[in-house]
Design a protein around this motif. Structure first.
Motif, PDB file in Angstrom:
ATOM      1  N   ALA A 126       0.848  -1.193   0.000  1.00 20.72           N
ATOM      2  CA  ALA A 126       0.000   0.000   0.000  1.00 20.72           C
ATOM      3  C   ALA A 126       0.885   1.246   0.000  1.00 20.72           C
ATOM      4  O   ALA A 126       2.002   1.232   0.523  1.00 20.72           O
ATOM      5  N   ASP A 127       0.398   2.307  -0.603  1.00 16.77           N
ATOM      6  CA  ASP A 127       1.087   3.606  -0.631  1.00 16.77           C
ATOM      7  C   ASP A 127       2.481   3.511  -1.257  1.00 16.77           C
ATOM      8  O   ASP A 127       3.430   4.098  -0.756  1.00 16.77           O
ATOM      9  N   SER A 128       2.597   2.792  -2.373  1.00 13.74           N
ATOM     10  CA  SER A 128       3.897   2.571  -3.009  1.00 13.74           C
ATOM     11  C   SER A 128       4.204   3.518  -4.168  1.00 13.74           C
ATOM     12  O   SER A 128       5.362   3.764  -4.462  1.00 13.74           O
ATOM     13  N   PHE A 129       3.185   4.053  -4.836  1.00 12.86           N
ATOM     14  CA  PHE A 129       3.415   4.764  -6.102  1.00 12.86           C
ATOM     15  C   PHE A 129       2.825   6.169  -6.104  1.00 12.86           C
ATOM     16  O   PHE A 129       1.792   6.417  -5.494  1.00 12.86           O
ATOM     17  N   ASN A 130       3.484   7.042  -6.859  1.00  7.60           N
ATOM     18  CA  ASN A 130       2.965   8.390  -7.097  1.00  7.60           C
ATOM     19  C   ASN A 130       1.991   8.401  -8.271  1.00  7.60           C
ATOM     20  O   ASN A 130       1.074   9.204  -8.309  1.00  7.60           O
ATOM     21  N   LEU A 136      -1.528   3.546  -4.462  1.00 11.19           N
ATOM     22  CA  LEU A 136      -1.112   4.935  -4.656  1.00 11.19           C
ATOM     23  C   LEU A 136      -0.851   5.627  -3.328  1.00 11.19           C
ATOM     24  O   LEU A 136      -1.569   5.413  -2.345  1.00 11.19           O
ATOM     25  N   LYS A 137       0.172   6.475  -3.323  1.00 15.04           N
ATOM     26  CA  LYS A 137       0.422   7.335  -2.164  1.00 15.04           C
ATOM     27  C   LYS A 137      -0.637   8.422  -2.109  1.00 15.04           C
ATOM     28  O   LYS A 137      -1.309   8.707  -3.111  1.00 15.04           O
ATOM     29  N   LYS A 138      -0.776   9.064  -0.970  1.00 16.45           N
ATOM     30  CA  LYS A 138      -1.712  10.173  -0.829  1.00 16.45           C
ATOM     31  C   LYS A 138      -1.347  11.250  -1.857  1.00 16.45           C
ATOM     32  O   LYS A 138      -0.187  11.621  -1.994  1.00 16.45           O
TER      33      LYS A 138
END
Length: 181
Positions: A35-39, A64-66
């Motif tokens: 989780a939260d790995s990519f821009n 996706l990252k925030k």
């Protein structure tokens, strides 16, 4: 900067793996990343192959990252296909697009192509797509409609008349979507 390509087909990954850090064989419904790995997650000419978009959007949202972006491009709009169904199909038949694709790919039959191109004949409803993206957790969704890439002559005409990227929904075959987490 890390770039990964993901596909169900090992053969496709071998064709496109240059320029990426990794080619991953996997399913878009179960992305093999934390989780939260990519821009950014880019889906180029992918959505028309998917029977159900929501599980894919939920999975993209997870990885996706925030503030990260989902960028989906080069899929066919349903309003255009309803409005211009007859000329669009005539265009595809005259150019023999399906036949040329089948001939260029070993192991692909016209029947398999028709099954894989689930949303091509009718197109994708971008309003429903935006609702599904919002349901998956993307509050900010923008769709744009375009001709670019349909063929060189149309691209040149649009450029000449300054109409590139200014086509209203229903008057261009393709769309792109940007959704922010």
């Amino acid at each position: 900067r890390h770039v990964f390509g993901i596909d169900l087909s090992h053969k496709m990954l071998r064709e496109v793996s240059s320029g990426s850090n990794g080619a991953v064989c996997g399913d878009a419904i179960y992305l093999p990343f934390r989780a939260d790995s990519f821009n950014v997650v880019a889906c180029v000419s992918v959505l028309h192959h998917l029977f159900d978009h929501l599980p894919v959007f939920q999975e993209v949202h997870r990885v996706l990252k925030k503030g990260g972006l989902l960028y989906a491009v080069h899929d066919v709009d349903s309003v255009f296909m309803k409005r211009f169904h007859w000329p669009a199909n005539l265009y595809r038949q005259c150019l023999g697009l399906s036949k040329k694709f089948v001939e260029s790919k070993e192991g692909i039959t016209e029947e398999l192509l028709e099954l894989a191109d689930y949303h091509v004949a009718e197109g994708i409803d971008t309003k429903k797509l935006a609702e599904e993206l919002q349901e998956a957790g993307f509050p900010d969704v923008t769709a744009k409609f375009y001709w670019r890439g349909a063929n060189r002559q149309i691209d040149l005409l649009l450029k000449f008349f300054g109409a590139m990227g200014k086509t209203p929904r229903g008057f261009a075959p393709y769309f792109s979507v940007i959704a922010r987490k």
